[in-house]
Design a protein around this motif. Structure first.
Motif, PDB file in Angstrom:
ATOM      1  N   LEU A 195       0.990  -1.117  -0.070  1.00 37.72           N
ATOM      2  CA  LEU A 195       0.079   0.410   0.440  1.00 37.72           C
ATOM      3  C   LEU A 195       0.685   1.364  -0.005  1.00 37.72           C
ATOM      4  O   LEU A 195       0.369   1.531  -0.349  1.00 37.72           O
ATOM      5  N   LYS A 196       2.560   1.094   0.298  1.00 38.36           N
ATOM      6  CA  LYS A 196       2.754   2.698   0.282  1.00 38.36           C
ATOM      7  C   LYS A 196       2.951   3.054  -0.754  1.00 38.36           C
ATOM      8  O   LYS A 196       2.995   4.410  -0.759  1.00 38.36           O
ATOM      9  N   LYS A 197       3.144   2.307  -1.952  1.00 44.36           N
ATOM     10  CA  LYS A 197       3.069   3.040  -3.304  1.00 44.36           C
ATOM     11  C   LYS A 197       2.285   4.174  -3.830  1.00 44.36           C
ATOM     12  O   LYS A 197       2.776   5.003  -3.822  1.00 44.36           O
ATOM     13  N   PRO A 198       0.977   3.616  -3.090  1.00 47.95           N
ATOM     14  CA  PRO A 198      -0.091   4.632  -3.865  1.00 47.95           C
ATOM     15  C   PRO A 198      -0.389   5.286  -2.688  1.00 47.95           C
ATOM     16  O   PRO A 198      -0.467   6.825  -3.068  1.00 47.95           O
ATOM     17  N   TYR A 199      -0.264   4.812  -1.744  1.00 45.93           N
ATOM     18  CA  TYR A 199       0.178   6.262  -0.130  1.00 45.93           C
ATOM     19  C   TYR A 199       0.798   7.434  -0.477  1.00 45.93           C
ATOM     20  O   TYR A 199       0.584   8.706  -0.824  1.00 45.93           O
ATOM     21  N   ASP A 200       2.340   6.709  -1.244  1.00 43.76           N
ATOM     22  CA  ASP A 200       3.685   8.376  -1.106  1.00 43.76           C
ATOM     23  C   ASP A 200       2.803   9.000  -2.731  1.00 43.76           C
ATOM     24  O   ASP A 200       3.365   9.989  -2.379  1.00 43.76           O
ATOM     25  N   TRP A 201       1.661   8.354  -3.531  1.00 37.60           N
ATOM     26  CA  TRP A 201       1.532   9.483  -4.296  1.00 37.60           C
ATOM     27  C   TRP A 201       0.668  10.945  -3.418  1.00 37.60           C
ATOM     28  O   TRP A 201       1.350  11.477  -3.929  1.00 37.60           O
ATOM     29  N   ILE A 202       0.079   9.692  -3.353  1.00 30.86           N
ATOM     30  CA  ILE A 202      -1.269  11.029  -2.363  1.00 30.86           C
ATOM     31  C   ILE A 202      -0.571  11.855  -1.045  1.00 30.86           C
ATOM     32  O   ILE A 202      -0.852  12.973  -1.533  1.00 30.86           O
ATOM     33  N   ARG A 203       0.520  11.400  -0.604  1.00 29.13           N
ATOM     34  CA  ARG A 203       1.473  12.258   0.235  1.00 29.13           C
ATOM     35  C   ARG A 203       2.419  13.118  -0.285  1.00 29.13           C
ATOM     36  O   ARG A 203       2.474  14.550   0.097  1.00 29.13           O
ATOM     37  N   MET A 204       3.232  12.777  -1.473  1.00 31.55           N
ATOM     38  CA  MET A 204       3.938  13.777  -1.829  1.00 31.55           C
ATOM     39  C   MET A 204       3.579  13.943  -3.474  1.00 31.55           C
ATOM     40  O   MET A 204       4.688  15.366  -3.970  1.00 31.55           O
ATOM     41  N   GLY A 205       3.066  13.275  -4.129  1.00 37.62           N
ATOM     42  CA  GLY A 205       2.691  13.614  -5.212  1.00 37.62           C
ATOM     43  C   GLY A 205       1.482  14.601  -5.707  1.00 37.62           C
ATOM     44  O   GLY A 205       1.880  15.238  -7.341  1.00 37.62           O
ATOM     45  N   ILE A 206       0.959  15.026  -5.330  1.00 35.96           N
ATOM     46  CA  ILE A 206      -0.169  16.269  -4.916  1.00 35.96           C
ATOM     47  C   ILE A 206      -0.309  17.026  -4.001  1.00 35.96           C
ATOM     48  O   ILE A 206      -0.090  16.975  -2.528  1.00 35.96           O
ATOM     49  N   HIS A 207      -0.157  18.071  -4.578  1.00 35.90           N
ATOM     50  CA  HIS A 207      -0.046  19.644  -4.062  1.00 35.90           C
ATOM     51  C   HIS A 207      -0.964  20.691  -4.083  1.00 35.90           C
ATOM     52  O   HIS A 207      -1.147  20.691  -5.502  1.00 35.90           O
ATOM     53  N   VAL A 208      -1.413  20.988  -3.170  1.00 37.33           N
ATOM     54  CA  VAL A 208      -2.832  22.571  -3.308  1.00 37.33           C
ATOM     55  C   VAL A 208      -2.073  23.925  -2.783  1.00 37.33           C
ATOM     56  O   VAL A 208      -1.816  23.118  -0.881  1.00 37.33           O
ATOM     57  N   ILE A 209      -2.675  24.396  -3.192  1.00 44.00           N
ATOM     58  CA  ILE A 209      -1.961  26.066  -2.373  1.00 44.00           C
ATOM     59  C   ILE A 209      -3.633  26.640  -2.776  1.00 44.00           C
ATOM     60  O   ILE A 209      -4.790  26.943  -3.946  1.00 44.00           O
ATOM     61  N   GLY A 210      -4.078  26.927  -2.014  1.00 45.16           N
ATOM     62  CA  GLY A 210      -5.550  27.785  -1.598  1.00 45.16           C
ATOM     63  C   GLY A 210      -5.706  28.905  -1.672  1.00 45.16           C
ATOM     64  O   GLY A 210      -4.544  29.748  -1.672  1.00 45.16           O
ATOM     65  N   ALA A 211      -6.604  29.858  -1.823  1.00 46.57           N
ATOM     66  CA  ALA A 211      -7.105  31.174  -3.010  1.00 46.57           C
ATOM     67  C   ALA A 211      -6.309  32.145  -1.789  1.00 46.57           C
ATOM     68  O   ALA A 211      -5.575  33.302  -2.202  1.00 46.57           O
ATOM     69  N   ASN A 212      -6.257  32.381  -0.442  1.00 47.23           N
ATOM     70  CA  ASN A 212      -5.583  33.315   0.522  1.00 47.23           C
ATOM     71  C   ASN A 212      -4.691  32.949   1.046  1.00 47.23           C
ATOM     72  O   ASN A 212      -3.465  33.796   1.877  1.00 47.23           O
ATOM     73  N   GLN A 213      -3.593  31.322   0.533  1.00 48.53           N
ATOM     74  CA  GLN A 213      -2.267  31.599   1.058  1.00 48.53           C
ATOM     75  C   GLN A 213      -1.127  32.357   0.393  1.00 48.53           C
ATOM     76  O   GLN A 213      -1.012  32.128  -1.278  1.00 48.53           O
ATOM     77  N   ARG A 214      -0.700  32.877   0.817  1.00 48.73           N
ATOM     78  CA  ARG A 214       0.587  33.486   0.301  1.00 48.73           C
ATOM     79  C   ARG A 214       2.031  32.331   0.142  1.00 48.73           C
ATOM     80  O   ARG A 214       2.097  32.262   1.302  1.00 48.73           O
ATOM     81  N   ILE A 215       2.144  32.285  -0.698  1.00 53.15           N
ATOM     82  CA  ILE A 215       3.703  31.036  -0.891  1.00 53.15           C
ATOM     83  C   ILE A 215       4.979  32.106  -0.259  1.00 53.15           C
ATOM     84  O   ILE A 215       5.157  33.297  -1.077  1.00 53.15           O
ATOM     85  N   SER A 216       5.554  31.403   0.142  1.00 51.83           N
ATOM     86  CA  SER A 216       6.945  31.989   1.068  1.00 51.83           C
ATOM     87  C   SER A 216       8.283  31.862  -0.191  1.00 51.83           C
ATOM     88  O   SER A 216       7.950  30.941  -1.011  1.00 51.83           O
ATOM     89  N   LYS A 217       9.012  33.104   0.099  1.00 52.46           N
ATOM     90  CA  LYS A 217       9.583  33.449  -1.196  1.00 52.46           C
ATOM     91  C   LYS A 217      10.760  32.323   0.122  1.00 52.46           C
ATOM     92  O   LYS A 217      11.607  32.060  -1.277  1.00 52.46           O
ATOM     93  N   ASP A 218      11.139  32.082   0.404  1.00 52.81           N
ATOM     94  CA  ASP A 218      11.966  31.036   1.376  1.00 52.81           C
ATOM     95  C   ASP A 218      12.496  29.616   0.614  1.00 52.81           C
ATOM     96  O   ASP A 218      13.186  29.451   0.073  1.00 52.81           O
ATOM     97  N   PHE A 219      11.351  29.002  -0.128  1.00 51.87           N
ATOM     98  CA  PHE A 219      11.371  28.233  -0.924  1.00 51.87           C
ATOM     99  C   PHE A 219      12.290  27.891  -2.417  1.00 51.87           C
ATOM    100  O   PHE A 219      13.607  27.381  -2.376  1.00 51.87           O
ATOM    101  N   THR A 220      12.012  29.290  -2.742  1.00 51.90           N
ATOM    102  CA  THR A 220      12.562  29.967  -4.140  1.00 51.90           C
ATOM    103  C   THR A 220      13.962  30.546  -3.970  1.00 51.90           C
ATOM    104  O   THR A 220      14.836  29.799  -4.565  1.00 51.90           O
ATOM    105  N   ALA A 221      13.848  30.995  -2.900  1.00 50.07           N
ATOM    106  CA  ALA A 221      15.615  31.151  -2.364  1.00 50.07           C
ATOM    107  C   ALA A 221      16.519  30.250  -2.341  1.00 50.07           C
ATOM    108  O   ALA A 221      17.682  30.419  -2.600  1.00 50.07           O
ATOM    109  N   GLN A 222      15.697  29.063  -2.048  1.00 49.70           N
ATOM    110  CA  GLN A 222      17.016  28.338  -1.596  1.00 49.70           C
ATOM    111  C   GLN A 222      17.344  27.284  -2.764  1.00 49.70           C
ATOM    112  O   GLN A 222      18.484  27.063  -2.698  1.00 49.70           O
TER     113      GLN A 222
END
Length: 431
Positions: A195-222
């Protein structure tokens, strides 16, 4: 890759709505907008899609439903105890939803297989749960991995655990699964390798950014600190027609603000000091060329909101492209010029930049990005609430529109229903 997502009885959504990224045969003829999965269940999947709709139509409910799905899968076995309430917002307006379960199901392709996983739940318990799979091998059939169904009459669950598809301590996993937790999550926590294979995709393979979420500059800075990604960040920004020739990053040890020191107790300050011990602060400067050809630096905070937004998204998007992940962004067009938005979507259509079939699914009010040569009818979706209770989600391909160019005029004219009722607003203002 995300193939399909279905949800019912969640926030403004009452009846089941389904978003599908399955591409039609006609869509595959348009370069870049589809990716071949190798699986007969969904041979081609869209690399981008947009959801249009007015405010309070259900766009955010759809994106938040995906976010809840991922979070519940990742945390249900770790958090809570038997009998504890499952907290999530069911639909409180539609009468039929009051005593009904909320259902969510995701179909996705990962590592040569298509998985169909879903669950139904109330605030008290998980009512149903299921997982099916099908490989890409020719002639393969859909396999039941497990199912779980709560029977009201006996106040117990009926289980199907496929011995051939679910090796390991199945009975121990079942016994350890709380009523308010997922078997899928529990089994993975207890070391289920299958079950780890499908679980890992759900955990790491899909990302959601909400309408009010301001994305930090730090990730791109790194990313800019890493030679592997530095040029990619600059190329990404320049591809969006932003007049920046490079960046400089100052990295400092994070410190506790002076105003915090004045209002926090010694104990709280001590705990805060531990939390920032390994944290870094990043100051980013964008490099420009002036009319004389000299390089001029501007602090990122001095750039436009759109440039700051694109810089914040650059790192996460490059990361998604690198791994072939799925990214959902609610209200992507906020602070972005239409050409920058089109450039961003175009990155996912470019197989040189997106060789692994990463996906971008977003909501927007900006219809100018639509053109026949850029997007296909399969990629365009409408969401609205025609009776103020039931959210409906419909693809443009369901309507008789010959050319995508006619879409903008027809959409703004109200043909698809997913626009604000301006006349009602005007009348309300006149009263």
């Amino acid at each position: 890759m995300l193939i399909e997502f279905t949800v019912s009885n969640y926030r403004s959504i009452s009846e089941p709505v389904t978003f599908s990224a399955v591409a039609s045969a006609a869509a595959t003829k348009q370069p870049g907008i589809t990716f071949e999965t190798g699986n007969s269940l969904a041979p081609h999947v869209l690399t981008s899609a947009v959801v249009f709709g007015p405010n309070a139509s259900g766009k955010s409910s759809l994106f938040k439903a995906v976010e809840f799905f991922v979070r519940f899968v990742c945390t249900s076995a770790k958090k809570g105890s038997q009998g504890e309430e499952i907290k999530f917002p069911q639909n409180k307006v539609a009468p039929d939803c009051k005593d009904a379960a909320t259902t969510m199901e995701m179909v996705f392709s990962h590592d040569g297989e298509v998985f169909q996983y879903g669950f139904s739940l109330t605030n008290e318990r998980v009512v149903d749960e299921w997982l099916f799979a099908r490989t890409s091998k020719h002639g393969s059939k859909t396999r039941t991995i497990f199912t779980r169904e709560y029977v009201e009459a006996s106040e117990s669950y009926e289980w199907v655990l496929n011995e051939g598809q679910l090796p390991g301590e199945r009975e121990s996993w079942r016994a350890a699964t709380r009523d308010n937790a997922l078997f899928f999550s529990t089994a993975v926590q207890l070391n289920s390798k299958s079950l780890k294979k499908p679980y890992d995709w759900i955990r790491m393979g899909i990302h959601v950014i909400g309408a009010n979420q301001r994305i930090s500059k730090d990730f791109t800075a790194q990313f800019l600190q890493d030679e592997k990604y530095r040029d990619r960040v600059v190329d990404f920004i320049q591809a969006l027609d932003l007049p920046i020739v490079g960046f400089r990053v100052e990295e400092k040890q994070a410190v506790i603000p002076e105003n915090a020191k004045q209002i926090l107790s010694e104990k709280m300050l001590s705990e805060l000091a531990k939390s920032v011990e390994d944290e870094k602060d990043y100051r980013v400067f964008a490099k420009h060329k002036n009319a004389a050809g000299d390089t001029v630096e501007l602090a990122l905070e001095e750039e436009s909101d759109g440039t700051q937004a694109m810089f914040g998204m650059a790192g996460p998007i490059i990361d998604v492209l690198e791994d072939g992940d799925t990214l959902l962004i609610d209200e992507l067009s906020n602070s972005l010029h239409p050409l920058a938005l089109k450039g961003l979507v175009g990155v996912f259509h470019d197989k040189r930049q997106n060789p692994k079939g990463a996906q971008l699914i977003f909501s927007s009010h900006e219809t100018s990005i639509i053109s026949k040569s850029f997007m296909h009818k399969d990629q365009i979706w409408f969401i609205h609430r025609p009776d103020a209770q039931n959210t409906e989600l419909t693809p443009l391909s369901d309507f008789k529109v010959r050319e995508v160019e006619a879409f903008q005029r027809a959409y703004l004219g109200g043909k698809f229903g997913a626009i604000p009722n301006i006349r009602r607003m005007q009348n309300a203002g006149a009263e």
